[in-house]
Motif scaffolding. Structure first.
Motif, short mmCIF file in Angstrom:
data_model
loop_
_atom_site.label_atom_id
_atom_site.label_comp_id
_atom_site.label_asym_id
_atom_site.label_seq_id
_atom_site.Cartn_x
_atom_site.Cartn_y
_atom_site.Cartn_z
N LEU A 1 21.25 -6.56 -10.66
CA LEU A 1 22.35 -6.52 -9.69
C LEU A 1 22.15 -5.43 -8.65
O LEU A 1 22.75 -5.48 -7.58
CB LEU A 1 23.68 -6.30 -10.42
N THR A 2 21.31 -4.45 -8.97
CA THR A 2 21.05 -3.37 -8.01
C THR A 2 20.44 -3.91 -6.73
O THR A 2 20.60 -3.32 -5.65
CB THR A 2 20.12 -2.32 -8.64
N LYS A 3 19.72 -5.03 -6.82
CA LYS A 3 19.17 -5.65 -5.62
C LYS A 3 20.23 -6.34 -4.77
O LYS A 3 19.98 -6.68 -3.61
CB LYS A 3 18.11 -6.69 -6.01
N MET A 4 21.40 -6.54 -5.35
CA MET A 4 22.47 -7.29 -4.68
C MET A 4 23.30 -6.30 -3.84
O MET A 4 24.38 -5.87 -4.22
CB MET A 4 23.34 -7.98 -5.73
N THR A 5 22.76 -5.93 -2.69
CA THR A 5 23.41 -4.96 -1.81
C THR A 5 24.68 -5.55 -1.21
O THR A 5 24.96 -6.75 -1.32
CB THR A 5 22.46 -4.55 -0.69
N ASP A 6 25.45 -4.71 -0.53
CA ASP A 6 26.68 -5.19 0.12
C ASP A 6 26.37 -6.27 1.15
O ASP A 6 27.14 -7.24 1.30
CB ASP A 6 27.42 -4.03 0.78
N VAL A 7 25.26 -6.13 1.86
CA VAL A 7 24.89 -7.14 2.85
C VAL A 7 24.55 -8.45 2.16
O VAL A 7 24.91 -9.54 2.63
CB VAL A 7 23.70 -6.65 3.71
N VAL A 8 23.87 -8.37 1.02
CA VAL A 8 23.53 -9.58 0.27
C VAL A 8 24.79 -10.26 -0.23
O VAL A 8 24.94 -11.49 -0.13
CB VAL A 8 22.58 -9.23 -0.90
N VAL A 9 25.73 -9.48 -0.78
CA VAL A 9 26.99 -10.07 -1.27
C VAL A 9 27.72 -10.76 -0.12
O VAL A 9 28.21 -11.89 -0.28
CB VAL A 9 27.88 -8.98 -1.91
N ALA A 10 27.77 -10.11 1.03
CA ALA A 10 28.45 -10.72 2.18
C ALA A 10 27.75 -12.01 2.61
O ALA A 10 28.41 -13.00 2.97
CB ALA A 10 28.50 -9.73 3.34
N THR A 11 26.44 -12.02 2.55
CA THR A 11 25.67 -13.21 2.95
C THR A 11 25.90 -14.36 1.97
O THR A 11 26.14 -15.50 2.37
CB THR A 11 24.17 -12.86 3.02
#
Length: 605
Positions: free
Chosen positions: A413-423
């Motif tokens: 989940l550490t790879k799941m940045t805020d930008v990734v979540v938004a995308t």
């Protein structure tokens, strides 16, 4: 306990003799230390101190079961906290982590100010995935010893496991400030910087150079070797691999089919194992190595000297800055040619490592300045995936049965940045009824699950669209791909092993074009599998549009899924003999290039 006796011990008291034995043990003169302990036990078979010290000798020999028996016998005679502490260390080395935790917990009860016991308890708790308890243990160490750099490093490791990247980076920074010569917190921080969205390649390289400076200050590189100066046409190139991951680990998975396919007439492999962890994959790998040496616990100079004496031509670092790395021994330059591959994805920072092995996707023209090492490009991918032995069959497209599309991500989940979540949230809003299956060991924890749900809810995605699952055994983990229609790779730190596994299970992977080695990895894997640029987006908006378009064409997804495993198996990604020939050529070419440089230097001198 018996009274002191002198005549049979050469005039020494037992305390004096055991003090001498302890000094010998700490100097690795184990046979002599053991002999002195046996002399004491011959006079007093119940002497707890001698039993304990014999246990420590066995521990340093790697005889963990015997060490535990001896120290437990000592405890039965005298239940001292230092004996329990020693037993905890033995149990931890013997991978009996719960028993180790109990030993350290007893020490903290007996000696509430014992900072090392709290530190080791925290390490054991982390091993048991008791992350919140581990945080409390490391905080207790820092309460007792506010400047303890090791505790800050260990705290950072746990914080990363809890997906608290900013706090982890801060703790590693403090650890480095408190203990500037310690390499582990520097390596840990360098690896974690690859997760951070705001880190530029230049900033990363600057930190890597600082790591290298510490290594170079301690090392005195060899300037000559015992291997001769000739092309390796009459005998195979002797290639050492330094790794703690020759087991069920991405490095092991990517190496297995390659080492089986190497031509022993061209390459002779020697393993230098940096950890004591072994499993069934280790057993399968060993027959393909000419020799297998453990350097776990051996000091850097001694390990480097051993490698030099083994007449290694090319030494491969298969860890980079990841766990169990031994980059410091590479600073001694024990082999004339040193290479970084396949376990890392950025510069090590070490000038002593000559080459970084990659391909045209992870090492594109124009990015050479990201590395201290010289980039060396393989013709296809820099990785060769070993298909799982007992993988489940590829099932039909789930969307055809479900009536909706399921996206998936099976990684940290550490790879799941805020930008990734938004995308990803934007994709879920655009694709009616769609779901996102997230599968990660971190999701075994309720607070992390709640945080994940909250992160998506901030972008208008409810819990009904999210499927959150924790750890599974490898077979069940692979079978979970049969519930996924499209895999989503995060960015800037993309899917690697999980991308290859997804493709093997018939699930195409949507990735993002990157700007550095690590962020290009998914591009290399997707291209090697034969999916070309169709599944690599050029921007965030392009990523969203491609995901929406792929999701709208269930028939195309179904057709791709039906033939994807066969396509991957026939592709360069899984063609181990082809990859092995390319690797042999690369290693021999590196040797020839280095040889030409050394001959020229010799002539000029």
């Amino acid at each position: 306990m018996s009274e002191f006796k002198f005549a049979d011990l050469g005039g020494e008291t037992t305390d004096e003799l055991l003090s001498r034995a302890d000094a010998l043990c700490r100097s690795d003169r184990l046979d002599e230390a053991d002999e002195l302990c046996r002399e004491v036990l011959a006079i007093d078979p119940a002497h707890a101190g001698a039993l304990h010290l014999r246990g420590m000798v066995a521990y340093r020999r790697g005889e963990h079961a015997r060490a535990a028996d001896l120290i437990m016998e000592a405890i039965s005679r005298d239940a001292r906290p230092d004996y329990y502490f020693a037993l905890g260390n033995v149990m931890a080395a013997h991978r009996r982590v719960a028993a180790a935790a109990e030993c350290f917990r007893l020490v903290t009860q007996m000696q509430p100010e014992h900072a090392d016991a709290y530190n080791n308890l925290g390490i054991a708790q982390r091993g048991l995935k008791q992350y919140h308890d581990a945080v409390q243990s490391f905080c207790k160490v820092l309460e007792l010893q506010p400047g303890n750099g090791r505790a800050y490093n260990n705290l950072a490791n746990v914080l990363l496991s809890l997906d608290e990247l900013p706090a982890a980076l801060e703790a590693w920074q403090i650890a480095t400030e408190q203990a500037p010569s310690e390499l582990e917190p520097r390596s840990n921080r360098l690896t974690a910087l690859n997760y951070a969205t705001g880190t530029t390649p230049e900033q990363y390289l600057d930190e890597a150079r600082k790591f290298a400076q510490v290594v170079e200050e301690a090392a005195q590189p060899f300037r000559s070797w015992l291997v001769g100066m000739a092309p390796r046409t009459e005998r195979p190139l002797r290639v050492g691999i330094v790794s703690g991951d020759l087991r069920r680990h991405p490095v092991g998975y990517f190496l297995e089919s390659v080492v089986k396919s190497l031509d022993p007439a061209r390459v002779e492999l020697v393993a230098y194992q940096t950890s004591r962890e072994e499993d069934e994959l280790t057993v399968r790998l060993k027959p393909y190595f000419h020799s297998w040496e453990s350097i776990a616990g051996i000091r850097d100079f001694a390990a480097a000297q051993q490698i030099r004496n083994d007449k290694i031509d090319v030494l491969i670092d298969a860890s980079g800055h990841t766990t169990y790395n031994r980059l410091a021994l590479f600073g001694w330059k024990p082999a004339p040619v040193q290479v970084s591959w396949p376990g890392y994805f950025a510069s090590t920072g070490l000038k002593a490592i000559d080459y970084l092995l990659g391909d045209r996707h992870v090492l594109p023209q124009g990015e050479e300045h990201h590395f201290v090492e010289k980039p060396w490009r393989m013709p296809d991918s820099f990785l060769c995936f070993t298909p799982p032995e007992r993988a489940p069959a590829v099932g039909p497209l789930p969307a055809l049965k479900n009536g909706f599309v399921t996206f998936g991500y099976f990684g940290r989940l550490t790879k799941m940045t805020d930008v990734v979540v938004a995308t990803w949230a934007a994709i879920l809003r655009r694709v009616p009824g769609s779901r996102l299956l997230l599968k990660a060991a971190q999701l075994d924890f309720d607070d992390i699950r709640e945080t994940t749900l909250r992160r998506f809810s901030m972008h208008g995605v409810g819990a009904e669209q999210l499927l959150l699952e924790g750890f599974s055994a490898r077979g069940d983990y692979l079978d979970a791909y049969n519930r996924v229609d499209i895999a989503l790779s995060p960015f800037p730190y993309p899917s690697g092993t999980t991308a290859a596994e997804s493709l093997w299970m018939g699930v195409p992977v949507l990735g993002m074009h990157g700007d550095r080695f690590v962020s290009h990895i998914v591009e290399s894997i997707v291209h090697a599998a034969g999916l070309a640029d169709t599944w690599i987006a050029r921007s965030r908006d392009d990523y969203i549009e491609r995901a929406v378009a792929f999701a709208a064409d269930a028939q195309a997804l179904s057709g791709l899924r039906a033939g994807l495993r066969a396509q991957v198996l026939a592709s360069p990604l899984c063609d181990a003999p082809r990859f092995a020939r390319h690797l042999e050529d690369a290693l021999h070419a590196m040797w020839d290039e280095n040889l030409a440089q050394r001959l020229q230097t010799k002539q000029e001198a």
